[in-house]
Motif scaffolding. Sequence first.
Motif, mmCIF file in Angstrom:
data_model
loop_
_atom_site.group_PDB
_atom_site.id
_atom_site.type_symbol
_atom_site.label_atom_id
_atom_site.label_comp_id
_atom_site.label_asym_id
_atom_site.label_seq_id
_atom_site.Cartn_x
_atom_site.Cartn_y
_atom_site.Cartn_z
ATOM 1 N N LEU A 281 0.833 -1.207 0.000
ATOM 2 C CA LEU A 281 0.000 0.000 0.000
ATOM 3 C C LEU A 281 0.867 1.256 0.000
ATOM 4 C CD1 LEU A 281 -2.910 -0.956 2.434
ATOM 5 C CD2 LEU A 281 -2.725 -1.243 -0.052
ATOM 6 N N GLU A 282 2.024 1.188 0.640
ATOM 7 C CA GLU A 282 2.936 2.335 0.620
ATOM 8 C C GLU A 282 3.442 2.594 -0.799
ATOM 9 O OE1 GLU A 282 4.304 5.517 2.533
ATOM 10 O OE2 GLU A 282 3.411 3.860 3.672
ATOM 11 N N PHE A 304 -14.640 5.616 -2.736
ATOM 12 C CA PHE A 304 -15.219 4.351 -3.181
ATOM 13 C C PHE A 304 -16.162 3.708 -2.163
ATOM 14 C CE2 PHE A 304 -11.261 4.477 -5.779
ATOM 15 C CZ PHE A 304 -11.855 4.435 -7.019
ATOM 16 N N GLY A 305 -16.191 4.207 -0.944
ATOM 17 C CA GLY A 305 -17.100 3.645 0.040
ATOM 18 C C GLY A 305 -16.633 2.321 0.623
ATOM 19 N N ARG A 306 -15.378 1.960 0.418
ATOM 20 C CA ARG A 306 -14.790 0.766 1.012
ATOM 21 C C ARG A 306 -13.294 1.024 1.145
ATOM 22 N NH1 ARG A 306 -15.519 -0.386 -4.402
ATOM 23 N NH2 ARG A 306 -13.741 -1.283 -5.535
ATOM 24 N N THR A 307 -12.650 0.274 2.035
ATOM 25 C CA THR A 307 -11.226 0.502 2.233
ATOM 26 C C THR A 307 -10.431 -0.104 1.091
ATOM 27 O OG1 THR A 307 -10.810 -1.567 3.440
ATOM 28 C CG2 THR A 307 -11.610 0.320 4.722
ATOM 29 N N ILE A 308 -9.215 0.357 0.943
ATOM 30 C CA ILE A 308 -8.375 -0.170 -0.123
ATOM 31 C C ILE A 308 -8.004 -1.625 0.159
ATOM 32 C CG2 ILE A 308 -6.188 0.611 0.889
ATOM 33 C CD1 ILE A 308 -5.316 1.322 -2.017
ATOM 34 N N ARG A 309 -7.942 -2.009 1.425
ATOM 35 C CA ARG A 309 -7.673 -3.414 1.756
ATOM 36 C C ARG A 309 -8.854 -4.292 1.354
ATOM 37 N NH1 ARG A 309 -3.073 -3.944 4.697
ATOM 38 N NH2 ARG A 309 -2.297 -2.052 5.746
ATOM 39 N N GLU A 310 -10.059 -3.783 1.516
ATOM 40 C CA GLU A 310 -11.243 -4.526 1.086
ATOM 41 C C GLU A 310 -11.263 -4.679 -0.425
ATOM 42 O OE1 GLU A 310 -14.422 -3.280 4.605
ATOM 43 O OE2 GLU A 310 -14.230 -2.053 2.790
#
Length: 328
Positions: A281-282, A304-310
């Motif tokens: 992610l970095e 986007f309404g969701r985390t980048i991990r999701e």
Amino acid sequence: MPPNQPPLFEFLLFDGFSNMVLASAMEPLRDVRMSAGQDVAGWRVTTLDGAPVRSSSGLQITPDGVFDERQGNRTLVLVAGYHVREQVTPALLAKLRTATRAAKPVLALDTAAWLLAAAGVLDGHTATIHWQELDAFAETFPQVEVSTARFVRSCAFLTCGGASTALDMMLSLIQDLYGSAAAFGASTMFVYDPSRQSELNRGAARLEQRGSPKILKAANLMAETIETPMSTAALAKRVSLSERTLARAFQRELGMTPGKYYKMLRLQHARYLSEETHLSLEQIALRCGFSSASSLGRSFSGHFGRTIREARGQEKPWVQRTRGSGRD
């Protein structure tokens, strides 16, 4: 259509359809839905009897269900290809007459305009068809004004020829439904080289008829500098406009500020990298012009309404039926 229900596109497939044509019409909708961060468009694939169909390249498609000509509240997309004359039957024509009264708009891709014309619903309208059928189409259906344009809109009917024209037609419809920014985003999903985008009239060049050359240049500069974003002042200077004039132009032509549009491009690229690569992610944050993974994460969730991990962990939305090749 009930409130808050996304538009439904129903793709009615006929044996001999082109995989490329179907993908060119369906994939832009997928991009719009993913980019919006929520369901803003839905689609399903049907056949006349609910049985599988085969594309021009032999790929067998299992539909989501059987076609119901009485259903309303949908955008009907007919996708036909080879052997279209053999598919004309009294039963089909009756179904199409009923369906076109309930569905608005109606899109006919590749040779599907032949089916609509045979049903008599294109009488008095202007339409086009795959270039190999243009002459025969004009001779067979004199009540239809035949055009050689890439795609034609005539009241509720939109017709086009092969895959590239289907893409152009769908991007035009997306622009009408969701705005120029959504159409621009969808148009870049296959092409990433800004100079090539301009050459093919995609990317920022999709806005050429409505956007000024200065805005087109600014949008391309943004696409070229996602990793090292420019300030709005620097961007305005590069296109020989004041910051205020640039902001007004973006608001008028894209419905958002230059800063918001710039961030949208960077977040879309971050989403792509998160789903399609194993970068940390970095690393993704740095490649998309964010100072840290936490900064990217906050912006990503807000957009986007969701985390980048999701997003990274979600099941890939590959749809096999949109793959393959057919004639263009």
